[in-house]
Scaffold this active site. Structure first.
Site, PDB file in Angstrom:
ATOM      1  N   HIS A  45      66.674  17.183  18.700  1.00  0.00           N
ATOM      2  CA  HIS A  45      66.863  16.615  17.364  1.00  0.00           C
ATOM      3  C   HIS A  45      66.151  17.493  16.353  1.00  0.00           C
ATOM      4  O   HIS A  45      65.022  17.904  16.589  1.00  0.00           O
ATOM      5  CB  HIS A  45      66.313  15.180  17.296  1.00  0.00           C
ATOM      6  CG  HIS A  45      66.585  14.531  15.968  1.00  0.00           C
ATOM      7  ND1 HIS A  45      67.779  13.927  15.676  1.00  0.00           N
ATOM      8  CD2 HIS A  45      65.834  14.423  14.853  1.00  0.00           C
ATOM      9  CE1 HIS A  45      67.746  13.463  14.435  1.00  0.00           C
ATOM     10  NE2 HIS A  45      66.575  13.753  13.911  1.00  0.00           N
ATOM     11  N   GLY A  74      68.197  10.064  12.657  1.00  0.00           N
ATOM     12  CA  GLY A  74      69.533   9.878  12.114  1.00  0.00           C
ATOM     13  C   GLY A  74      70.137  11.160  11.582  1.00  0.00           C
ATOM     14  O   GLY A  74      69.761  12.255  11.998  1.00  0.00           O
ATOM     15  N   LEU A 125      69.439   5.352  19.411  1.00  0.00           N
ATOM     16  CA  LEU A 125      69.564   6.709  18.863  1.00  0.00           C
ATOM     17  C   LEU A 125      68.209   7.296  18.442  1.00  0.00           C
ATOM     18  O   LEU A 125      67.447   6.671  17.709  1.00  0.00           O
ATOM     19  CB  LEU A 125      70.507   6.673  17.647  1.00  0.00           C
ATOM     20  CG  LEU A 125      70.896   8.041  17.069  1.00  0.00           C
ATOM     21  CD1 LEU A 125      71.731   8.840  18.060  1.00  0.00           C
ATOM     22  CD2 LEU A 125      71.627   7.864  15.751  1.00  0.00           C
ATOM     23  N   ASP A 126      67.911   8.519  18.895  1.00  0.00           N
ATOM     24  CA  ASP A 126      66.712   9.281  18.499  1.00  0.00           C
ATOM     25  C   ASP A 126      65.402   8.560  18.828  1.00  0.00           C
ATOM     26  O   ASP A 126      64.361   8.824  18.207  1.00  0.00           O
ATOM     27  CB  ASP A 126      66.740   9.607  16.988  1.00  0.00           C
ATOM     28  CG  ASP A 126      67.937  10.461  16.616  1.00  0.00           C
ATOM     29  OD1 ASP A 126      68.428  11.183  17.490  1.00  0.00           O
ATOM     30  OD2 ASP A 126      68.375  10.400  15.459  1.00  0.00           O
ATOM     31  N   ALA A 127      65.439   7.652  19.796  1.00  0.00           N
ATOM     32  CA  ALA A 127      64.244   6.876  20.110  1.00  0.00           C
ATOM     33  C   ALA A 127      63.768   7.056  21.553  1.00  0.00           C
ATOM     34  O   ALA A 127      62.831   6.412  21.985  1.00  0.00           O
ATOM     35  CB  ALA A 127      64.508   5.390  19.835  1.00  0.00           C
TER      36      ALA A 127
END
Lengths: 287, 287, 287, 287
Positions: B195, B204, B230-232
């Site tokens: 990311h 995000g 998402l992204d966690a």
């Protein structure tokens, strides 16, 4: 039960089964391994081990006596060296300084905030200038003047003073004198120095001037153990920071101060925690 | 004798004597511990251990059979999980990409220079653009188109393709699609993503735009395992680099590319070496 | 001749010829540009310029009078803002602290070594604890207690005290209270704060706890101007450092201290040198 | 109107009024200064200026003719040197390599993603190994073998080849041969090299071996212009990364590769943007 905490350092030739034998032996003696770090130098087959342990039901004196007896039998014929450090016993540190206060102030501040596992028992300088800054920290400040002609006498005086202070480790916090080989031999304990360059580049005098003249794009600082050969002892920690064409020699000195402070604090901390082992003029740093 | 190399990963509740029991057991079975790293999470009393060993006279199959039998007896009642990874068996990696080649090119180049302990067995993209760049590396390139309407079907197709390739790990190398929770559940194996921000900041879409708008003085990149949220997922590696007021969003994207490349390579390397354990959405990375 | 040194800051809409007109005008008035930095924000067409000049034959009073007259004519219709700062006039700084001394000690030490272009004219705390440490620096230490109920009164008291000290800038050196919007409006001058995370991640309370819970692999610190919205003001400087699974919340706090010290010193230095311009909640930092 | 973009580089003795005179002159000729960076070396009173401009109504040919006439009159008696670079004209780059592909692959990839302001017009190697990797980038790959005995002839061959390619700059991307002083003199244009240490430490052969033997805690890479004296030319960019006792010479080489890639790309980019001026074996890098 929770007993006493200690650091066990082991250094010997590598062989199959060392970890099993020692950890089993510690277990049978009731010790609990809290953290364990090991390293093998595959070039010359040397093995290094740092164990942070809780002696549980044994006292450290009992454990020490037990290891004195058993270690040679556990690891025979491997050139074994081992040390057991009582984690509750704080090293007695002496700072040596000249006129620049930044490294000294940083270490005194960390000491004051209880960040170092040590007692700073004295500050020794060849100039009186920094005395007022030391005052609120309630650490004795002593001037030991030193000139070319008085060096032998001054070093004898220094040695007597360190003995009186029962010092364990010297930290040269931008001390601008060179300790003689004779002094180092008599002292016989660790001396940590901060050099203001990324050694081996710019050893010797005026490293920031040297760095400026060469036009490097980063400057550095190096903390190392002092040996008789100047700026050539085992390196404990290093760091660098970016510089540009805009930076004059004075700017390099200003930027470098921050590196010196951080690198020296890092090295002192690792040294005090018994995380540093020396091997062939290199260090193993277990962090 | 030198036998087979393997990584033994152990995770269980902490207790006195674990190191002694296991290292002793390995020793009795003739294994040699080459490197050993352990960690205790003192907050919840969990213990993690990574052992890189040489099985010496035993084959890995024999050692695995032995451990299957003995491990539950050695460490009973501790919620034990363990894995034995054959170090000679290379993971089968599949890269997923869209139109940006930088992370893919870097991983293919490292693979080509034999720097990764893995075989890249395929590159899958939702666009055909990168096919020519993959060609000299002799890795099959497959297009799996995906649109909002065709997502379920495309993911089924992808899953079938990955099964055919006998893939062990997916690496999302700037893949611009979100894999569904349903896909992740069916796949059931690790997915590493890069990311382009220092998560949790700027999660995000369009993180470089977000970073520019907030006026931060450094940008970052984060490699993490993909989870349904998402992204966690658990973070494996992160890095940052300095930026200034001069940098436009396009400059941030250009500078960030280098971070993405380095951070993803770092995470993939640690993952492949079985250096990463996941615990409570955090990672232990033994390096 | 060598005259007086000053910093001229110019901010206006961008237009062809600004540099020519102003540099020509300064030249005609006998000024010498020593260094010059400019920046154009191409998104909204704003132009920013920092000139460090020597006024040569003119006094700064004369130069200021001249510019008061000429600047509106030189750059008409561009929403011009400009400031002339006498470089020989040192800012009067007040540090605000609570119980943690590290940032305060660092700034006092730099001040003592004459590294800051400012006079620290006071230290204000809501606790008496740090008084002894301030003593050798000969800077007045004042306690202004503050509780939920006494906040309005305490802030009025603080304001009166700052006025008395003729302070130019407040530095919140790990001050653990939030200054009200009402106070900020009445104060009307710069307030620099250090936040112990890489904002915008982990804004608010206990950022090291938040960082640990999320399992990040680097922690950061952020120096920013204080605005009414908490932790959302323009960022001046940021830095990060690596952490691992071994680091507890206490370790993060210890490692973070060094970042806080360095980042705050960096920001204060840039602020004092008039290198920072604020635009749209972002900063331009001319270094 | 928007005209042609160009970089104007000026180097001369420092004097009051240079900025005013030149910027005023450019303004009168209708040019718009987009960005401007200047530096004064106060040690020897030299002034350096980089202007990125838009020529607006003038063509660059007209501007060049105008400056040819006017510059000597504007800045007389100052040992003036100036250059006007057409920003739309891309440099013609030739990469020189041996067997290690990482720096070459990185530059070819950046070129392919249109990140470099240049055309890579050829790759020259003393070994055929890397040819297949270059193929998809559609850049000609040429082998120029070189041995101790054939050096003079090989360098003549190389020179002829570079002339044919109309090359502007050579980039030694881990090229393992030393170019002779004779070749450098005949070539007469910039040569950028990447050295795998933080020069001046570990100059010469096998720097990673040297670094390992000295036990440093960080390794570096240095991009510099090549001069006749080996590893002693003006430094353009440097970076370092941390290493530990665990890192073997092979690990240093692997970690160092990433530094080499990043530092060389950084230096090449700055060089191509005409951001680098050389003065007294040091560089001014306007970024």
């Amino acid at each position: 039960v929770s007993g006493e905490k200690a650091v066990l350092l082991i250094s010997c030739l590598d062989q199959r089964g060392i970890i099993a034998r020692v950890s089993n032996h510690l277990f049978r003696n009731g010790c609990n391994i809290i953290t364990s770090d090991q390293h093998t130098d595959f070039e010359d087959g040397h093995f290094f081990w740092r164990i942070f342990l809780d002696s549980q039901s044994l006292s450290l004196a009992q454990l020490r006596a037990e290891l004195d007896k058993s270690m040679p039998e556990l690891l025979p014929g491997l050139g074994l060296k081992w040390q057991l450090h009582d984690a509750s016993q704080r090293d007695r540190l002496v700072l040596m300084v000249s006129k620049l206060p930044h490294c000294m102030m940083d270490l005194l501040s960390r000491h004051h905030e209880n960040e170092l596992d040590a007692d700073i028992v004295g500050v020794v300088s060849n100039h009186p200038d920094l005395a007022p800054l030391v005052h609120p920290f309630k650490v004795p400040f002593t001037v030991v003047s030193i000139t070319k002609d008085t060096k032998a006498k001054a070093e004898a005086h220094l040695l007597a003073h360190l003995t009186e202070l029962r010092a364990d480790t010297l930290v040269l916090a931008r001390y601008m004198q060179i300790l003689s080989g004779d002094f180092l031999a008599k002292w016989g304990k660790p001396v940590v120095n901060i050099h203001h360059s990324f050694l081996p580049a710019f050893a010797g005098a005026r490293p920031y001037k040297q760095a400026h003249d060469r036009g490097v794009k980063l400057i550095g600082a190096t903390a190392h153990y002092v040996t008789e050969e100047l700026d050539a002892g085992p390196i404990i920690a290093q760091a660098t920071t970016a510089v540009t064409h805009r930076d004059t020699v004075a700017d390099l000195a200003r930027k470098g101060k921050d590196l010196e402070v951080m690198v020296l604090a890092h090295a002192v901390r690792a040294h005090l925690r018994k995380q540093v082992l020396v091997h062939h003029n290199r260090t193993i740093v277990f962090e």
